[in-house]
Motif scaffolding. Sequence first.
Motif, short mmCIF file in Angstrom:
data_model
loop_
_atom_site.label_atom_id
_atom_site.label_comp_id
_atom_site.label_asym_id
_atom_site.label_seq_id
_atom_site.Cartn_x
_atom_site.Cartn_y
_atom_site.Cartn_z
N LEU A 117 0.82 -1.21 0.00
CA LEU A 117 0.00 0.00 0.00
C LEU A 117 0.86 1.26 0.00
CD1 LEU A 117 -2.94 -0.92 2.41
CD2 LEU A 117 -3.05 -0.55 -0.05
N SER A 118 1.93 1.25 0.77
CA SER A 118 2.81 2.43 0.80
C SER A 118 3.43 2.68 -0.56
CB SER A 118 3.90 2.24 1.86
OG SER A 118 4.70 1.11 1.56
N SER A 119 3.76 1.62 -1.28
CA SER A 119 4.33 1.79 -2.61
C SER A 119 3.30 2.27 -3.62
CB SER A 119 4.95 0.46 -3.09
OG SER A 119 6.07 0.11 -2.29
N LEU A 120 2.04 1.86 -3.44
CA LEU A 120 0.99 2.32 -4.33
C LEU A 120 0.65 3.79 -4.07
CD1 LEU A 120 -1.42 -0.77 -4.21
CD2 LEU A 120 0.02 -0.08 -6.13
N MET A 124 1.39 9.19 -5.48
CA MET A 124 0.32 10.17 -5.26
C MET A 124 0.78 11.26 -4.28
SD MET A 124 -2.88 7.55 -4.84
CE MET A 124 -3.00 6.07 -5.86
N LEU A 125 1.49 10.85 -3.22
CA LEU A 125 1.97 11.81 -2.25
C LEU A 125 3.01 12.75 -2.86
CD1 LEU A 125 2.32 9.53 0.92
CD2 LEU A 125 0.44 11.04 0.30
N TRP A 126 3.90 12.18 -3.66
CA TRP A 126 4.89 13.01 -4.36
C TRP A 126 4.19 14.00 -5.28
CZ3 TRP A 126 9.94 14.01 -3.96
CH2 TRP A 126 10.73 13.15 -3.21
N PRO A 147 -3.31 22.91 8.99
CA PRO A 147 -2.66 21.99 9.95
C PRO A 147 -2.37 20.61 9.35
CG PRO A 147 -4.49 23.15 10.97
CD PRO A 147 -4.57 23.45 9.51
N LEU A 148 -3.33 20.08 8.57
CA LEU A 148 -3.13 18.77 7.97
C LEU A 148 -2.00 18.81 6.94
CD1 LEU A 148 -3.98 15.83 7.60
CD2 LEU A 148 -5.69 16.60 5.94
N LEU A 149 -1.95 19.88 6.17
CA LEU A 149 -0.90 20.03 5.17
C LEU A 149 0.47 20.11 5.84
CD1 LEU A 149 -0.10 20.41 2.22
CD2 LEU A 149 -0.44 22.87 2.51
N ALA A 150 0.55 20.87 6.93
CA ALA A 150 1.82 21.00 7.64
C ALA A 150 2.27 19.65 8.20
CB ALA A 150 1.68 22.02 8.77
N PHE A 151 1.31 18.90 8.76
CA PHE A 151 1.65 17.58 9.30
C PHE A 151 2.11 16.64 8.19
CE2 PHE A 151 0.42 13.20 10.34
CZ PHE A 151 1.13 13.02 11.51
N ASN A 152 1.41 16.65 7.06
CA ASN A 152 1.77 15.78 5.94
C ASN A 152 3.15 16.13 5.39
OD1 ASN A 152 -0.58 14.34 6.08
ND2 ASN A 152 -1.63 15.47 4.47
N LEU A 153 3.44 17.42 5.27
CA LEU A 153 4.75 17.83 4.78
C LEU A 153 5.85 17.39 5.74
CD1 LEU A 153 4.09 21.41 3.34
CD2 LEU A 153 4.76 19.37 2.07
N PHE A 154 5.59 17.52 7.04
CA PHE A 154 6.57 17.08 8.04
C PHE A 154 6.82 15.57 7.92
CE2 PHE A 154 7.25 15.05 12.17
CZ PHE A 154 8.48 15.59 12.51
N PHE A 156 6.27 13.70 5.35
CA PHE A 156 6.89 13.43 4.05
C PHE A 156 8.40 13.65 4.11
CE2 PHE A 156 8.08 14.86 -0.26
CZ PHE A 156 7.62 13.79 -0.99
N ILE A 157 8.80 14.80 4.67
CA ILE A 157 10.23 15.13 4.74
C ILE A 157 10.94 14.25 5.75
CG2 ILE A 157 11.88 16.95 5.34
CD1 ILE A 157 9.77 18.97 4.30
N ALA A 158 10.35 14.10 6.93
CA ALA A 158 10.98 13.30 7.98
C ALA A 158 11.09 11.83 7.57
CB ALA A 158 10.19 13.42 9.27
N GLY A 159 10.04 11.31 6.92
CA GLY A 159 10.07 9.91 6.50
C GLY A 159 11.19 9.62 5.53
N ASN A 160 11.35 10.47 4.53
CA ASN A 160 12.44 10.28 3.56
C ASN A 160 13.80 10.48 4.21
OD1 ASN A 160 11.49 9.87 0.58
ND2 ASN A 160 10.03 11.30 1.46
N ALA A 161 13.89 11.45 5.15
CA ALA A 161 15.16 11.68 5.84
C ALA A 161 15.56 10.46 6.67
CB ALA A 161 15.05 12.92 6.72
N ILE A 162 14.58 9.85 7.34
CA ILE A 162 14.88 8.68 8.17
C ILE A 162 15.37 7.53 7.30
CG2 ILE A 162 13.80 6.89 9.60
CD1 ILE A 162 12.05 9.12 10.79
N ILE A 163 14.73 7.33 6.15
CA ILE A 163 15.16 6.26 5.24
C ILE A 163 16.60 6.48 4.79
CG2 ILE A 163 14.80 5.29 2.93
CD1 ILE A 163 11.80 5.71 3.37
#
Length: 217
Positions: A117-120, A124-126, A147-154, A156-163
């Motif tokens: 699901l994350s790969s599918l 869309m998120l990008w 607020p939702l946009l700010a959370f999603n952007l955080f 998005f950025i944090a998830g890729n940074a952690i990887i």
Amino acid sequence: LPALEKLRIPIPLGGTSNFFRTDVLRDLGGWDPFNVTEDADLGIRLARRGYRTEILDSTTFEEANCEISNWIRQRSRWMKGYMQTWLVHMREPAAFWRATGWRGGVALHLFVAGNFLSSLINPMLWAATLAWLALRNDSIAAVFPGPLLAFNLFAFIAGNAIIIILSVVAALRHGRTRLAPYAILAPFYWQLASIGAYKALWQLFTRPSFWEKTDHV
């Protein structure tokens, strides 16, 4: 895998370096010949029957794919098998939860369904993020309020940074320092995983048991 073992939750096995008790395999009916990730499915069935999978403290030196087309064939098969495994065990959700407990239910959704699901969802998120950065129009703001946009952007950025950070740490811990700079390419790597996931979704309906061969040198 060691973390899953410590948490005592079902482990979707990989296809390399598995050791089974023959009587247990016979009791479970062996591998599912129609599932293209039969080991992952078997790992879940072991947990459903009350068996425990343990991880040996060792390293498997298996060949990694270094060609994109070959890699996508392999990943599409894995993704399709995870889809099959999740669908099969969700035929009777209540029975699955009774057999494995809440840990098993959460694990199945996170580590099996979450895998494909994350790969599918990833492209869309990008696309949504890039569209918002480029356009900043009201239609996107209507779907993603502040607020939702700010959370999603955080996320998005944090998830890729952690990887990326984990990839660097893995390379350094194994003494492969020359590989560490390539960690920055991880977000592009996951775009390839998305290609494999959509190919898997198509084959799930058109060629569900087709086994895509992976070329090995």
